[in-house]
Scaffold this motif. Structure first.
Motif, PDB file in Angstrom:
ATOM      1  N   GLN A   1       0.823  -1.204   0.000  1.00 50.66           N
ATOM      2  CA  GLN A   1       0.000   0.000   0.000  1.00 50.66           C
ATOM      3  C   GLN A   1       0.863   1.262   0.000  1.00 50.66           C
ATOM      4  O   GLN A   1       0.499   2.263  -0.620  1.00 50.66           O
ATOM      5  CB  GLN A   1      -0.939   0.002   1.198  1.00 50.66           C
ATOM      6  N   TYR A   2       2.011   1.221   0.693  1.00 52.73           N
ATOM      7  CA  TYR A   2       2.947   2.351   0.627  1.00 52.73           C
ATOM      8  C   TYR A   2       3.433   2.549  -0.810  1.00 52.73           C
ATOM      9  O   TYR A   2       3.501   3.665  -1.314  1.00 52.73           O
ATOM     10  CB  TYR A   2       4.156   2.114   1.526  1.00 52.73           C
ATOM     11  N   ILE A   3       3.789   1.460  -1.451  1.00 51.45           N
ATOM     12  CA  ILE A   3       4.302   1.539  -2.826  1.00 51.45           C
ATOM     13  C   ILE A   3       3.211   2.050  -3.771  1.00 51.45           C
ATOM     14  O   ILE A   3       3.454   2.938  -4.594  1.00 51.45           O
ATOM     15  CB  ILE A   3       4.851   0.171  -3.274  1.00 51.45           C
ATOM     16  N   ASP A   4       2.010   1.499  -3.653  1.00 46.82           N
ATOM     17  CA  ASP A   4       0.904   1.934  -4.524  1.00 46.82           C
ATOM     18  C   ASP A   4       0.559   3.408  -4.298  1.00 46.82           C
ATOM     19  O   ASP A   4       0.322   4.149  -5.255  1.00 46.82           O
ATOM     20  CB  ASP A   4      -0.333   1.069  -4.289  1.00 46.82           C
ATOM     21  N   GLY A   5       0.552   3.831  -3.039  1.00 44.57           N
ATOM     22  CA  GLY A   5       0.287   5.238  -2.740  1.00 44.57           C
ATOM     23  C   GLY A   5       1.360   6.158  -3.279  1.00 44.57           C
ATOM     24  O   GLY A   5       1.076   7.257  -3.765  1.00 44.57           O
ATOM     25  N   SER A   6       2.610   5.706  -3.220  1.00 42.46           N
ATOM     26  CA  SER A   6       3.718   6.507  -3.745  1.00 42.46           C
ATOM     27  C   SER A   6       3.641   6.627  -5.258  1.00 42.46           C
ATOM     28  O   SER A   6       3.858   7.707  -5.817  1.00 42.46           O
ATOM     29  CB  SER A   6       5.055   5.880  -3.349  1.00 42.46           C
TER      30      SER A   6
ATOM     31  N   LYS B   1       2.283  16.064  -3.417  1.00 42.62           N
ATOM     32  CA  LYS B   1       3.426  16.188  -2.518  1.00 42.62           C
ATOM     33  C   LYS B   1       3.293  15.289  -1.290  1.00 42.62           C
ATOM     34  O   LYS B   1       4.242  15.090  -0.567  1.00 42.62           O
ATOM     35  CB  LYS B   1       3.578  17.635  -2.070  1.00 42.62           C
ATOM     36  N   LYS B   2       2.084  14.752  -1.047  1.00 41.74           N
ATOM     37  CA  LYS B   2       1.819  13.942   0.138  1.00 41.74           C
ATOM     38  C   LYS B   2       1.197  12.608  -0.257  1.00 41.74           C
ATOM     39  O   LYS B   2       0.490  12.516  -1.263  1.00 41.74           O
ATOM     40  CB  LYS B   2       0.855  14.656   1.093  1.00 41.74           C
ATOM     41  N   VAL B   3       1.464  11.593   0.566  1.00 45.47           N
ATOM     42  CA  VAL B   3       0.823  10.292   0.443  1.00 45.47           C
ATOM     43  C   VAL B   3      -0.049  10.124   1.677  1.00 45.47           C
ATOM     44  O   VAL B   3       0.426  10.236   2.805  1.00 45.47           O
ATOM     45  CB  VAL B   3       1.866   9.149   0.367  1.00 45.47           C
ATOM     46  N   VAL B   4      -1.327   9.860   1.464  1.00 45.89           N
ATOM     47  CA  VAL B   4      -2.269   9.703   2.570  1.00 45.89           C
ATOM     48  C   VAL B   4      -2.149   8.287   3.115  1.00 45.89           C
ATOM     49  O   VAL B   4      -2.175   7.313   2.365  1.00 45.89           O
ATOM     50  CB  VAL B   4      -3.718   9.989   2.104  1.00 45.89           C
TER      51      VAL B   4
ATOM     52  N   VAL C   1       5.995  12.336  -0.172  1.00 43.63           N
ATOM     53  CA  VAL C   1       6.238  11.268  -1.142  1.00 43.63           C
ATOM     54  C   VAL C   1       7.640  10.692  -0.952  1.00 43.63           C
ATOM     55  O   VAL C   1       7.825   9.470  -1.004  1.00 43.63           O
ATOM     56  CB  VAL C   1       6.046  11.795  -2.583  1.00 43.63           C
ATOM     57  N   ASP C   2       8.632  11.553  -0.721  1.00 39.74           N
ATOM     58  CA  ASP C   2      10.001  11.075  -0.505  1.00 39.74           C
ATOM     59  C   ASP C   2      10.072  10.132   0.687  1.00 39.74           C
ATOM     60  O   ASP C   2      10.711   9.079   0.624  1.00 39.74           O
ATOM     61  CB  ASP C   2      10.960  12.250  -0.273  1.00 39.74           C
ATOM     62  N   TYR C   3       9.418  10.507   1.774  1.00 40.07           N
ATOM     63  CA  TYR C   3       9.437   9.684   2.975  1.00 40.07           C
ATOM     64  C   TYR C   3       8.717   8.356   2.740  1.00 40.07           C
ATOM     65  O   TYR C   3       9.164   7.306   3.193  1.00 40.07           O
ATOM     66  CB  TYR C   3       8.800  10.433   4.146  1.00 40.07           C
ATOM     67  N   ALA C   4       7.585   8.380   2.017  1.00 42.08           N
ATOM     68  CA  ALA C   4       6.841   7.149   1.747  1.00 42.08           C
ATOM     69  C   ALA C   4       7.655   6.193   0.882  1.00 42.08           C
ATOM     70  O   ALA C   4       7.679   4.987   1.136  1.00 42.08           O
ATOM     71  CB  ALA C   4       5.516   7.484   1.067  1.00 42.08           C
TER      72      ALA C   4
END
Length: 144
Positions: free
Chosen positions: A76-81, A90-93, A108-111
């Protein structure tokens, strides 16, 4: 007659053990992966780090060690990124345990960095656990 049975049993056991021991299957070693260099966005770029996360997460899923943090899987992190990069966000929820969006978000960088770290460290911890599992057994080799 007993000696003959003993000899046949010992020979069969020796053949079975030697056949199992000589099986040389090449298993990739993930113990020596360095997540700091692999997941560094500054040196590798966000696209390469995301590709690394996708590559190693696929392997982690197939081995059954995919990370899950606060109800959100690494996939889910990868898909959101990927979605945020395509949209230019600029953000991933972050998602909750049910897969619904929460009020929390990360850059996005952190995700991408987190997804890469989770994918690589899942494999390194599994490889490391094969050698160090005895340290988790109470009383095994320790004197009180």
């Amino acid at each position: 007659m007993k000696k003959l049975y003993s000899l046949v049993a010992a020979t069969g056991l020796a053949i079975a053990i030697s056949g199992c021991g000589s099986n040389s299957v090449s298993v990739p070693s993930f113990a020596n992966l360095d997540e700091r260099t692999l997941c560094s966005i500054e040196s590798n770029g966000i696209d390469n780090v995301l590709a690394t996360a996708i590559k190693y997460n696929k392997i982690a899923k197939s081995e059954g060690v995919e990370f899950k943090r606060l109800g959100m899987t690494n996939t889910q992190y990868i898909d959101g990124s990927i979605k945020a990069l395509k949209e230019g966000a600029k953000k991933v929820v972050l998602l909750n345990k049910k897969g619904k969006a929460t009020k929390n978000s990360v850059s996005v960088d952190y995700a991408v960095h987190r997804a890469c770290k989770f994918a690589v460290s899942a494999l390194t911890q599994k490889a490391e656990g094969k050698n160090t599992w005895r340290a988790a057994v109470p009383g095994d080799g320790f004197k009180y």
